[in-house]
Design an enzyme around this catalytic site. Sequence first.
Site, PDB file in Angstrom:
ATOM      1  N   SER A 127      -0.657   1.894  -3.637  1.00 27.38           N
ATOM      2  CA  SER A 127      -1.154   0.823  -2.942  1.00 27.38           C
ATOM      3  C   SER A 127      -0.045  -0.112  -1.953  1.00 27.38           C
ATOM      4  CB  SER A 127      -2.310  -0.249  -3.521  1.00 27.38           C
ATOM      5  OG  SER A 127      -1.685  -1.144  -3.995  1.00 27.38           O
ATOM      6  N   SER A 128      -0.529  -0.630  -0.931  1.00 24.64           N
ATOM      7  CA  SER A 128       0.290  -1.694  -0.435  1.00 24.64           C
ATOM      8  C   SER A 128       0.877  -2.705  -1.084  1.00 24.64           C
ATOM      9  CB  SER A 128      -0.473  -2.331   1.048  1.00 24.64           C
ATOM     10  OG  SER A 128      -1.528  -2.888   0.547  1.00 24.64           O
ATOM     11  N   LYS A 129       0.134  -2.926  -2.205  1.00 27.78           N
ATOM     12  CA  LYS A 129       0.364  -4.186  -3.144  1.00 27.78           C
ATOM     13  C   LYS A 129       1.846  -3.993  -3.847  1.00 27.78           C
ATOM     14  CE  LYS A 129      -3.373  -6.450  -2.235  1.00 27.78           C
ATOM     15  NZ  LYS A 129      -3.295  -7.555  -1.371  1.00 27.78           N
ATOM     16  N   ASP A 130       2.368  -2.808  -3.544  1.00 24.81           N
ATOM     17  CA  ASP A 130       3.753  -2.380  -4.297  1.00 24.81           C
ATOM     18  C   ASP A 130       4.727  -3.165  -3.748  1.00 24.81           C
ATOM     19  OD1 ASP A 130       2.317  -0.621  -5.806  1.00 24.81           O
ATOM     20  OD2 ASP A 130       3.739   1.265  -5.037  1.00 24.81           O
ATOM     21  N   ALA A 168       4.809  -6.865  -5.001  1.00 27.92           N
ATOM     22  CA  ALA A 168       4.989  -6.778  -6.226  1.00 27.92           C
ATOM     23  C   ALA A 168       6.454  -6.965  -6.413  1.00 27.92           C
ATOM     24  CB  ALA A 168       4.457  -5.523  -7.074  1.00 27.92           C
TER      25      ALA A 168
END
Length: 368
Positions: free
Chosen positions: A44-47, A50
């Site tokens: 996901s884009s959340k990498d 993070a």
Amino acid sequence: RSAAIVHGVTGLIGNTPLIRINSLSDATGCEILGKAEFLNPGGSSKDRIALYLIEQAEKSGQLVPHTGSCIFEGTSGSTGISLAMVARAKGYLCHIVMPSDQAIEKSQLLERHGATVERVAPCSIVDKNNFVNVARRRAAEYGADDTSGTRRGYFVNQFENPLNSDAHYRSTGPEIFQQTNGHIHAFVHGSGTGGTIAGVTHYLKQQVPGLMSFLADPQGSGLANKVNHGVMFAATEREGTRRRQQVDTLVEGVGLNRLTRNFANLLKPTQGDSKGKCMLDGAVSVSDRDAVRMSRWLMANDGLFIGSSGAINCVTALNVARKLGPGHTIVTILADSGQRHLTKFWNDQAMASLGHDVNAPETLDVFE
């Protein structure tokens, strides 16, 4: 992506492809492009946030690897999975607190990534037992008995941390600008923490004169009404038919009935704008029915297996394309894959039990 050797799994984050969504583009005469964030290593884009937030915490001395320190966060799932992956790669533990009404496969993925998972009952952000507040409390408690001070608990605080939007201002926005050669008329995205839409919008509006940015908002969220009319309101509140505590929608990861720090920055007047307009040019409220329909349409016509937030983004992109007319380029984000939604959004039996037609529509005319 570069063909060069990258250093570890974190070297795979970012530089995701921008793909033409053929069925929507052909039907509208616009170029509707989706940034394939589901191709990040954590899915996901959340990498992006993070890695960026952890690296910034290391630079400031808040985190030191291989000291037994632990990263804490309250999340609906995707940010947690990304944090767990990056934490393992960098030498940290990870503790994720999430609402118990999220798809169970997200918890399973977190556990496979080595995270401690704490599922709590959904409740308001003002409740001390809200998943975000529990994560903050766990971080404060962690390492309290370590007199050396080396074993620390770090609370990411993605909803209010301005580094969230900064990550997208520095990576996602520039990538989109480069991939389109600056030929872009509109950007479309939803808001959970507000980090992606804030960071990308701020960057692109600085680079592309006249660029428009639109919010894609799920039913039950009050953000669309806030953008369009200045008042936080969702029709489901009036009807008194709520099914969920936070936002009454099948869509996971986006939609709120409060303003996060990241999203609130979008409502401030654009720099140099004497009329005091906010940075968003409008918002579209997308029903659960249309979210389900769009996901099935894209699978049947484009072979795209996307999650629920990507589905509402595409409904909104279609809406914007029709309003702008042929010849425009519209970019949106395909944040994650349908693989994270198999037991809920992509479970036909579950959707049918809620009255949704799980067959792919025969025409885009159903999206009015």
